[in-house]
Design a protein around this motif. Structure first.
Motif, mmCIF file in Angstrom:
data_model
loop_
_atom_site.group_PDB
_atom_site.id
_atom_site.type_symbol
_atom_site.label_atom_id
_atom_site.label_comp_id
_atom_site.label_asym_id
_atom_site.label_seq_id
_atom_site.Cartn_x
_atom_site.Cartn_y
_atom_site.Cartn_z
ATOM 1 N N LEU A 1 3.302 -9.764 -0.742
ATOM 2 C CA LEU A 1 3.000 -9.761 -2.168
ATOM 3 C C LEU A 1 1.572 -9.271 -2.388
ATOM 4 O O LEU A 1 0.792 -9.162 -1.444
ATOM 5 C CB LEU A 1 3.158 -11.163 -2.770
ATOM 6 C CG LEU A 1 4.543 -11.809 -2.679
ATOM 7 C CD1 LEU A 1 4.518 -13.176 -3.353
ATOM 8 C CD2 LEU A 1 5.621 -10.926 -3.288
ATOM 9 N N VAL A 2 1.257 -8.961 -3.625
ATOM 10 C CA VAL A 2 -0.106 -8.629 -4.009
ATOM 11 C C VAL A 2 -0.513 -9.577 -5.128
ATOM 12 O O VAL A 2 0.319 -10.266 -5.708
ATOM 13 C CB VAL A 2 -0.224 -7.162 -4.474
ATOM 14 C CG1 VAL A 2 0.083 -6.210 -3.344
ATOM 15 C CG2 VAL A 2 0.708 -6.883 -5.655
ATOM 16 N N ALA A 3 -1.804 -9.596 -5.438
ATOM 17 C CA ALA A 3 -2.361 -10.450 -6.487
ATOM 18 C C ALA A 3 -2.332 -11.919 -6.076
ATOM 19 O O ALA A 3 -3.373 -12.548 -5.910
ATOM 20 C CB ALA A 3 -1.650 -10.249 -7.830
ATOM 21 N N PHE A 4 -1.152 -12.494 -5.898
ATOM 22 C CA PHE A 4 -1.025 -13.882 -5.457
ATOM 23 C C PHE A 4 -0.364 -13.883 -4.076
ATOM 24 O O PHE A 4 0.817 -13.555 -3.945
ATOM 25 C CB PHE A 4 -0.192 -14.704 -6.449
ATOM 26 C CG PHE A 4 -0.876 -14.949 -7.758
ATOM 27 C CD1 PHE A 4 -1.592 -16.107 -7.978
ATOM 28 C CD2 PHE A 4 -0.829 -14.000 -8.773
ATOM 29 C CE1 PHE A 4 -2.243 -16.330 -9.195
ATOM 30 C CE2 PHE A 4 -1.468 -14.206 -9.989
ATOM 31 C CZ PHE A 4 -2.173 -15.368 -10.197
ATOM 32 N N THR A 5 -1.120 -14.248 -3.055
ATOM 33 C CA THR A 5 -0.614 -14.257 -1.687
ATOM 34 C C THR A 5 -0.910 -15.602 -1.041
ATOM 35 O O THR A 5 -1.696 -16.405 -1.559
ATOM 36 C CB THR A 5 -1.265 -13.139 -0.856
ATOM 37 O OG1 THR A 5 -2.690 -13.364 -0.803
ATOM 38 C CG2 THR A 5 -1.009 -11.777 -1.484
ATOM 39 N N TYR B 1 2.538 -1.386 -11.181
ATOM 40 C CA TYR B 1 2.036 -0.976 -9.877
ATOM 41 C C TYR B 1 0.676 -0.294 -9.997
ATOM 42 O O TYR B 1 -0.298 -0.668 -9.323
ATOM 43 C CB TYR B 1 3.038 -0.047 -9.201
ATOM 44 C CG TYR B 1 2.638 0.395 -7.809
ATOM 45 C CD1 TYR B 1 2.875 -0.416 -6.710
ATOM 46 C CD2 TYR B 1 2.012 1.621 -7.602
ATOM 47 C CE1 TYR B 1 2.504 -0.020 -5.433
ATOM 48 C CE2 TYR B 1 1.639 2.019 -6.330
ATOM 49 C CZ TYR B 1 1.888 1.195 -5.253
ATOM 50 O OH TYR B 1 1.508 1.598 -3.994
ATOM 51 N N PHE B 2 0.591 0.711 -10.868
ATOM 52 C CA PHE B 2 -0.655 1.469 -10.948
ATOM 53 C C PHE B 2 -1.703 0.764 -11.802
ATOM 54 O O PHE B 2 -2.902 1.042 -11.653
ATOM 55 C CB PHE B 2 -0.373 2.875 -11.457
ATOM 56 C CG PHE B 2 0.344 3.720 -10.441
ATOM 57 C CD1 PHE B 2 -0.340 4.254 -9.365
ATOM 58 C CD2 PHE B 2 1.709 3.935 -10.541
ATOM 59 C CE1 PHE B 2 0.322 5.010 -8.404
ATOM 60 C CE2 PHE B 2 2.379 4.691 -9.587
ATOM 61 C CZ PHE B 2 1.685 5.225 -8.507
ATOM 62 N N GLY B 3 -1.301 -0.153 -12.667
ATOM 63 C CA GLY B 3 -2.275 -0.977 -13.360
ATOM 64 C C GLY B 3 -3.024 -1.869 -12.385
ATOM 65 O O GLY B 3 -4.256 -1.987 -12.432
ATOM 66 N N LEU B 4 -2.280 -2.502 -11.464
ATOM 67 C CA LEU B 4 -2.918 -3.324 -10.435
ATOM 68 C C LEU B 4 -3.768 -2.474 -9.498
ATOM 69 O O LEU B 4 -4.859 -2.883 -9.083
ATOM 70 C CB LEU B 4 -1.849 -4.077 -9.634
ATOM 71 C CG LEU B 4 -1.206 -5.274 -10.313
ATOM 72 C CD1 LEU B 4 -0.086 -5.825 -9.445
ATOM 73 C CD2 LEU B 4 -2.239 -6.364 -10.573
ATOM 74 N N MET B 5 -3.265 -1.282 -9.157
ATOM 75 C CA MET B 5 -4.025 -0.408 -8.261
ATOM 76 C C MET B 5 -5.349 -0.009 -8.901
ATOM 77 O O MET B 5 -6.392 0.033 -8.231
ATOM 78 C CB MET B 5 -3.210 0.830 -7.913
ATOM 79 C CG MET B 5 -3.909 1.756 -6.922
ATOM 80 S SD MET B 5 -2.915 3.204 -6.469
ATOM 81 C CE MET B 5 -1.610 2.423 -5.514
ATOM 82 N N LEU B 6 -5.336 0.284 -10.197
ATOM 83 C CA LEU B 6 -6.565 0.681 -10.870
ATOM 84 C C LEU B 6 -7.571 -0.473 -10.895
ATOM 85 O O LEU B 6 -8.777 -0.266 -10.682
ATOM 86 C CB LEU B 6 -6.256 1.143 -12.296
ATOM 87 C CG LEU B 6 -7.419 1.762 -13.077
ATOM 88 C CD1 LEU B 6 -7.967 2.990 -12.361
ATOM 89 C CD2 LEU B 6 -6.975 2.123 -14.495
ATOM 90 N N LEU B 7 -7.093 -1.687 -11.134
ATOM 91 C CA LEU B 7 -7.980 -2.848 -11.097
ATOM 92 C C LEU B 7 -8.581 -3.025 -9.709
ATOM 93 O O LEU B 7 -9.778 -3.338 -9.562
ATOM 94 C CB LEU B 7 -7.211 -4.110 -11.505
ATOM 95 C CG LEU B 7 -6.793 -4.205 -12.972
ATOM 96 C CD1 LEU B 7 -5.949 -5.453 -13.196
ATOM 97 C CD2 LEU B 7 -8.017 -4.225 -13.883
ATOM 98 N N GLN B 8 -7.752 -2.845 -8.668
ATOM 99 C CA GLN B 8 -8.249 -2.949 -7.303
ATOM 100 C C GLN B 8 -9.294 -1.872 -7.008
ATOM 101 O O GLN B 8 -10.294 -2.119 -6.324
ATOM 102 C CB GLN B 8 -7.096 -2.840 -6.308
ATOM 103 C CG GLN B 8 -7.524 -3.013 -4.857
ATOM 104 C CD GLN B 8 -6.363 -2.843 -3.896
ATOM 105 O OE1 GLN B 8 -5.287 -2.394 -4.274
ATOM 106 N NE2 GLN B 8 -6.588 -3.204 -2.646
ATOM 107 N N MET B 9 -9.080 -0.670 -7.523
ATOM 108 C CA MET B 9 -10.038 0.413 -7.325
ATOM 109 C C MET B 9 -11.391 0.061 -7.938
ATOM 110 O O MET B 9 -12.443 0.288 -7.330
ATOM 111 C CB MET B 9 -9.490 1.711 -7.925
ATOM 112 C CG MET B 9 -8.335 2.312 -7.142
ATOM 113 S SD MET B 9 -7.490 3.654 -8.040
ATOM 114 C CE MET B 9 -8.827 4.842 -8.241
#
Length: 338
Positions: free
Chosen positions: A59-63, A272-280
């Motif tokens: 999972l991502v965000a909550f692991t 998916y890409f909303g989370l990726m952008l936040l991670q970036m």
């Protein structure tokens, strides 16, 4: 439109089976989330299988234990929704908690987008992890059921139509496609085009995807999903088959044929890409390259700062257009005309 029947007074009512399912949904979702939470607790205690995703966790965000806590929070909310006295609880805080839990569960399973692509096109070069895919699917399903439980509770506890469940202030069906829907659809197309231009700038050979028939199918679906599908959500050919088509010309396009892919693709891209952008942003704020060179693939960081927001624009624009299409193609309720 919701399934309805007419009672002895001639008033349309929601079908009994549908009402019964909505009442039981929080209990079903509670059982699902509890079982999944127990599995995550077992994995977090040191028994998690290896090779469940292309990253360290499934999972991502909550692991890890955070995912267990998330399942526990969702279970607590669902327990409140399933309680016979749920209607007497503070409505807004309960719904806010339910929607928050649902969103966090869906976001945690964001890698499911890669699982779907890898399973449908196995020759594309995207690794497929069966157990991890099942875990992510279970997490997303838990989020969807939690959201549907919140929606059912909202409909039961607000003033609205007994036939369709819509609020008295809910907007009605659209008589025509509004300008904002066209803007959203064309912004989605622009996002797809920007992504293609970004790839052209670094070279189409600089891609982690393999060649062959799977790549051809993926690229065809990529282009159609970023051009034809958003436009079908706002133009007439998405509602009525063009007359030049043999046998189908002039007939109504099945609503689900356009709406379901539009909603699914837009949801997957946005999450998916909303989370990726936040991670970036997080990685760059901490002085790290969000996408270091690995596996022989070294793309400039600027490519990702163009491509990822383009994907997000594509998904968000198509989500807005899909919402307009849903309202444009739905049949008005015979009771409230909304």
């Amino acid at each position: 439109m919701a399934t309805t029947f007419t009672d002895h007074t001639g008033t349309p009512r929601r079908a009994p089976g549908r009402r019964a399912l909505q009442r039981r949904l929080p209990v079903i979702a509670l059982a699902w989330v509890t079982a999944y939470g127990a599995l995550r607790a077992h994995w977090a205690s040191g028994h998690r299988p290896d090779d469940m995703s292309p990253v360290d966790t499934d999972l991502v965000a909550f692991t890890g234990w955070a995912s267990v806590a998330l399942c526990g929070a969702a279970a607590a909310v669902l327990l409140a929704l399933a309680h016979p006295g749920a209607g007497r609880l503070p409505r807004r805080p309960l719904l806010a908690a339910a929607w928050t839990a649902a969103l966090c569960l869906v976001a945690s399973g964001a890698l499911l987008l890669l699982d779907v692509i890898g399973a449908v096109l196995p020759g594309l070069g995207i690794a497929f992890y069966p157990l991890g895919a099942l875990s992510r699917a279970a997490c997303v399903a838990a989020g969807i059921m939690t959201g549907l439980s919140a929606l059912a509770h909202a409909r039961r506890t607000r003033a609205g139509c007994a036939a369709c469940g819509r609020a008295t202030t809910a907007p009605g069906a659209l008589a025509h496609t509004p300008a904002w829907a066209y803007w959203a659809a064309y912004l989605a197309v622009a996002g797809c085009l920007t992504r293609i231009i970004a790839q052209a700038a670094v070279g189409f050979g600089e891609s982690p995807l393999s060649g062959g028939a799977s790549a051809i199918l993926f690229e065809a679906g990529f282009v159609l999903g970023g051009s034809l599908l958003p436009l079908a959500l706002v133009h007439s050919f998405g509602r009525t088959w063009p007359r030049r088509l043999p046998r189908l010309g002039g007939r109504r396009v099945p609503r689900r044929l356009v709406l379901w892919p539009g909603a699914a693709i837009s949801g997957g891209l946005t999450v998916y890409f909303g989370l990726m952008l936040l991670q970036m942003f997080w990685e760059r704020l901490n002085g790290r390259n969000p996408f270091p060179a690995e596996g022989g693939l070294a793309l400039p960081e600027a490519f990702f700062w163009v491509a990822v927001p383009a994907y997000l624009l594509w998904g968000a624009g198509m989500a807005v257009a899909a919402r307009a299409y849903a309202r444009r193609t739905r049949l008005p309720c015979p009771s409230c005309a909304r």
